[in-house]
Each structure stands twice: as structure tokens, then as C-alpha cells.
Design a protein around this motif. Structure first.
Motif, short mmCIF file in Angstrom:
data_model
loop_
_atom_site.label_atom_id
_atom_site.label_comp_id
_atom_site.label_asym_id
_atom_site.label_seq_id
_atom_site.Cartn_x
_atom_site.Cartn_y
_atom_site.Cartn_z
N ILE A 341 41.65 55.42 31.29
CA ILE A 341 41.83 54.59 32.09
C ILE A 341 42.16 53.25 32.53
N THR A 342 42.70 53.06 32.63
CA THR A 342 42.61 51.18 32.78
C THR A 342 42.07 51.00 33.61
N LEU A 343 41.42 49.63 33.68
CA LEU A 343 40.27 48.91 34.04
C LEU A 343 41.13 47.32 34.06
N GLY A 344 41.03 47.31 35.70
CA GLY A 344 41.52 45.41 35.81
C GLY A 344 40.09 44.56 35.94
N ILE A 345 40.12 43.79 35.09
CA ILE A 345 38.99 42.91 35.02
C ILE A 345 39.10 41.09 35.09
N ILE A 346 37.82 40.38 35.60
CA ILE A 346 38.33 39.38 35.73
C ILE A 346 37.21 38.32 34.39
N ARG A 347 38.17 37.36 34.12
CA ARG A 347 37.21 37.56 32.52
C ARG A 347 37.14 36.45 32.83
#
Length: 455
Positions: A341-347
Motif C-alpha cells: 500500500i501507499t501511505l500519504g503522511i504529513i511530517r
């Protein structure tokens, strides 16, 4: 039991109305200004044959601990508990998703503990069904009937494309009345919190859903399945315009796993966290509170291997936005072990993407010594659709072990314990938690049915 008539409403008629001509259906106009009247009938004529009614029968087994005084009076061999069996009957709905193989999807709670499952098709035909497998935590199960040429299957929509306000039509068997159609709209998406133990990512609709609709179809105006009707929110168990359905994409992932393996191979990301509050989002440089906050990344987990860190905010799965941690949990758990899966994150206030290969849930295989000392040396798993019985399969037996001494063999399927039918490890654990002194194991070994006594 004969049901009482329901008085729906009181109607007052004038004397002139009593003698007014009654229009027939044939005389009603079918067009307005030369244009056909809008109707759902053409779509429903092609879809309703794919929705079935389900009738189940079974026995609910309960145990009750007896007072110590009974054993003192009758002797140490007197049973420490009383087992009660109560027959039950239930009604629900289902949807044909594979006409060629006769596969029908329904809710797990519709067929739970059922000994017999009967399917009534739209045209009135009745068929015996075989349980292929189910998943209690996501409330999905697959049953199978003998395939015939005139079965109709339903096409699955991409539920990720749903929007609040889209029209929705519910089809099912409420209160055992027979197939019934109601309509409404999508009221909300990504609902959770009805049962914190389960994996929930519900579609909410105001299309009327009642008892017996469970397992039925929620479709769009193209006649495509967008969800499986599952639950209602109502003070008296009736419809108040708040119903819930499992999204079609979730149904598809779970159904494929159950058909292939007889169970769901749960995917695990390996993070702990919670819902993202407005204050937390602001502290981490994020402007909205939509997303899942990661408070901990577990060692050696899929998340750690992919580079995720504590403090990350996960905002999408496979390029589809998520709103809550509960939604993330449900999507990951139902995608299946081994899926990429591909996860979009805010870091640190910046958007990034990570690719993760989901790991398998370890609890799908259990060392029997954890359950009972007499089973030490045996490794137990849930049986699959490829086995000749549903129950708990003995995957292996160690040499010189207690399990081998009592006669357990690799490939045995435990289908009952102390006169109680079991279908999975969860039910076996529940029985053994009562700490019975002796285990009478009902074993299916090839074509043989036998009992082994374990102390």
C-alpha cells in the motif's frame, strides 16, 4: 405465530369522496409532456435477482457454573458446569457476487452459529448453502450454493468514489416480509465507533434499513453494489433514518480472502495512535484535523521497515484520503497480509509518501499449549475451504508431546469440544477458558469421525 395487523394511519373521507370514481393503474399517465416518468424500476429489474433471503437454524450453547455444594453432595465426579443448548432461527439477506461459482456475501452475524443455511432466490427457488468462511470483526461471511445457469450476480462499484448526497437504494428482507426496496441518499462516509472492538468504516444512509436487511445490498442508481447493509441506529430496533453499510471495496477485499483461504488473513501496519484533534494538528503544522496520528511505531513492524516515525500524520491510503484513525485501522486490516500500500503522511508540516508491505497478524496461528496442557505440542489454525470440515485444524504435532500421547495427528480437524460445536479458534478458546477438567474432542480425520479424551 400469527402476527397482529398493524394500523398504519387513520383516514377521514368526505361523503363525495366515497362515490368518486377510483382511477385504475392503467388510466394513470405514464408520461409528462411526452417524457417518461422517472423510475427506478428498470434498474431494479436487473439487480433484485442478485439479492437473496437467508434463513438459518442452529443452537446457542451456554454454560453455567454449578455451586460447589453440588459436588460436595453428589461427589467429585459430578460436573462442575451445566451445558444448555437452545435452538434458534434467524432471517437475513445476502447478495450473489459470483454466479458462476454460487458465492453469496452476507453478514457474519446473520450466519453465526448456524447449523443449516437456506437461501431463497428472487424467483422463489430454495437452496441449501454451505458456509465457506467469515470474519467476525468485519462482519462479513461467504456462503455457497450450487451454481446454476440462471443465477444473477451483482457488479461491485468503487466505493472510494462515493460522495455524501449520492442516491442510494437498499434491497433486503426486512422482518421476513420478502424482498423490499427502499431509497435515500448517502448521509455520511467513514463512520466508526459502533463497536470499538471491530473494524468499522461504514457508509451511513437514510434509506430505510430494518431487522432482516442485514447482509442485503446497498446500490447506486447504476445498479452497482456500493455496500452491504449491516446495522441501524434506533432506540427500539427500528429504522429512524440512520443505517450503516460496509463499503463495497472492503467487501471485495474480504470476500476474495475468504474464498481463497476460508478466512481473512489480516494485514498489520504496526503503528499505535489515535484520532487527530485540532490542537494536535496545529502543534504538528497541519491545518485540518482529518487524518490518523501515529504515537508509536512498533519495532520490526511493516511501518518501521518502510520508514514511518512517531509523530507522523497519515492522511491517505492508496491515494484515497482518510479522516480518522479508525478508518485507517479498518482499511489496513481488511486489505490482507502481503498487500503493498501507499501511505500519504504529513511530517514536519510537509507531505510525503511511503510504500508499505503489510505483515500478517500473528494470532492466526496458535500454540495449543497456551490453551490446555493436554494439547501441548500441537499447533492449531482455523480450517480453510479446502479442508473437509469447518473447525480448528491441527497444523502439526511435535514428537514426544502431550498432544501426540493423546492421539492427535497432523491434519485432524477439531469440530467439537465436550458436546459443543466449534468452528474456529475463538470458539475453542472460549470453551477452554472455563477450565474443564476433561476434553472430549470430536475429531474429523479424513472420512472418519472420532472422539479423543484429553485430560
Amino acid at each position: 405465530m400469527k402476527k397482529p395487523l398493524l394500523v398504519l394511519s387513520a383516514v377521514t373521507l368526505s361523503i363525495s369522496a366515497l362515490f368518486s370514481p377510483i382511477p385504475t393503474y392503467a388510466s394513470l399517465p405514464l408520461t409528462i409532456s411526452g417524457q417518461p416518468l422517472p423510475s427506478l424500476a428498470p434498474m431494479l429489474e436487473s439487480v433484485t435477482p442478485a439479492v437473496v433471503s437467508i434463513a438459518v437454524e442452529g443452537k446457542q450453547v451456554s454454560t453455567r457454573q454449578l455451586p460447589e455444594q453440588f459436588r460436595d453432595f453428589f461427589g467429585p465426579n459430578f460436573p462442575a458446569e451445566q451445558v444448555q443448548e437452545r435452538p434458534f432461527r434467524g432471517l437475513g439477506s445476502g447478495v450473489i457476487i459470483d454466479a458462476a461459482n454460487g458465492y453469496i456475501v452476507t453478514n457474519y452475524h446473520v450466519i453465526n452459529n448456524a447449523d443449516t443455511i437456506r437461501i431463497q432466490l428472487h424467483d422463489g427457488r430454495e437452496k441449501e448453502a454451505q458456509l465457506i468462511g467469515g470474519d467476525e470483526m468485519s462482519d462479513i461471511a461467504i456462503v455457497k450454493i450450487k451454481s446454476e445457469e440462471n443465477l444473477t450476480e451483482i457488479k461491485l462499484a468503487d466505493s472510494n468514489q462515493l460522495r455524501v448526497g449520492d442516491f442510494a437504494v437498499a434491497i433486503g428482507n426486512p422482518f421476513g416480509l420478502g424482498q423490499t426496496v427502499t431509497s435515500g441518499i448517502i448521509s455520511a462516509l467513514g463512520r466508526s465507533g459502533l463497536n470499538v472492538e471491530n473494524f468499522e468504516n461504514f457508509i451511513q444512509t437514510d434509506a430505510a434499513i430494518n431487522s432482516g436487511n442485514s447482509g442485503g445490498a446497498l446500490v447506486n442508481l447504476n445498479g452497482e453494489l456500493i455496500g452491504i447493509n449491516t446495522a441501524i441506529l434506533g432506540p427500539n430496533g427500528g429504522n429512524v433514518g440512520i443505517g450503516f453499510a460496509i463499503p463495497a471495496n472492503m467487501v471485495k477485499n474480504l470476500s476474495e480472502q475468504i474464498i481463497e483461504y476460508g478466512q481473512v488473513k489480516r494485514g498489520v501496519l504496526g503503528v499505535q495512535g489515535g484520532e487527530l484533534t485540532a490542537e494536535l494538528a496545529e502543534a504538528f503544522g497541519y491545518k485540518t484535523n482529518h487524518g490518523a496520528f501515529v504515537s508509536q511505531v512498533l519495532p520490526k513492524s511493516a511501518a518501521e521497515k518502510s520508514g514511518l516515525k512517531a509523530g507522523d500524520i497519515i492522511i491517505s491510503v492508496n491515494n484515497k484520503n482518510i479522516r480518522t484513525f479508525s478508518e485507517l485501522r479498518a482499511k489496513v486490516a481488511t486489505l490482507g497480509a502481503g498487500k503493498t500500500i501507499t501511505l500519504g503522511i504529513i511530517r514536519d508540516g510537509k507531505k510525503e509518501k511511503y510504500t508499505v508491505v503489510l505483515q500478517a497478524l500473528e494470532e492466526q496461528k496458535t500454540a495449543a499449549v497456551k490453551l490446555h496442557s493436554g494439547l501441548a505440542g500441537a499447533e492449531l489454525v482455523n480450517s480453510s475451504s479446502k479442508d473437509n470440515a469447518q473447525g480448528v485444524k491441527v497444523a502439526s504435532v511435535a514428537s514426544d508431546s502431550a498432544a501426540l500421547k493423546y492421539g492427535l495427528e497432523s491434519g485432524d480437524i477439531i469440530i467439537g469440544v465436550n458436546r459443543q460445536r466449534i468452528k474456529n479458534l475463538k470458539q475453542l478458546r472460549e470453551i477452554l477458558e472455563t477450565k474443564p477438567g476433561v476434553l472430549a474432542l470430536n475429531i474429523q480425520r479424513g472420512d472418519q469421525n472420532l472422539y479423543l479424551v484429553v485430560r
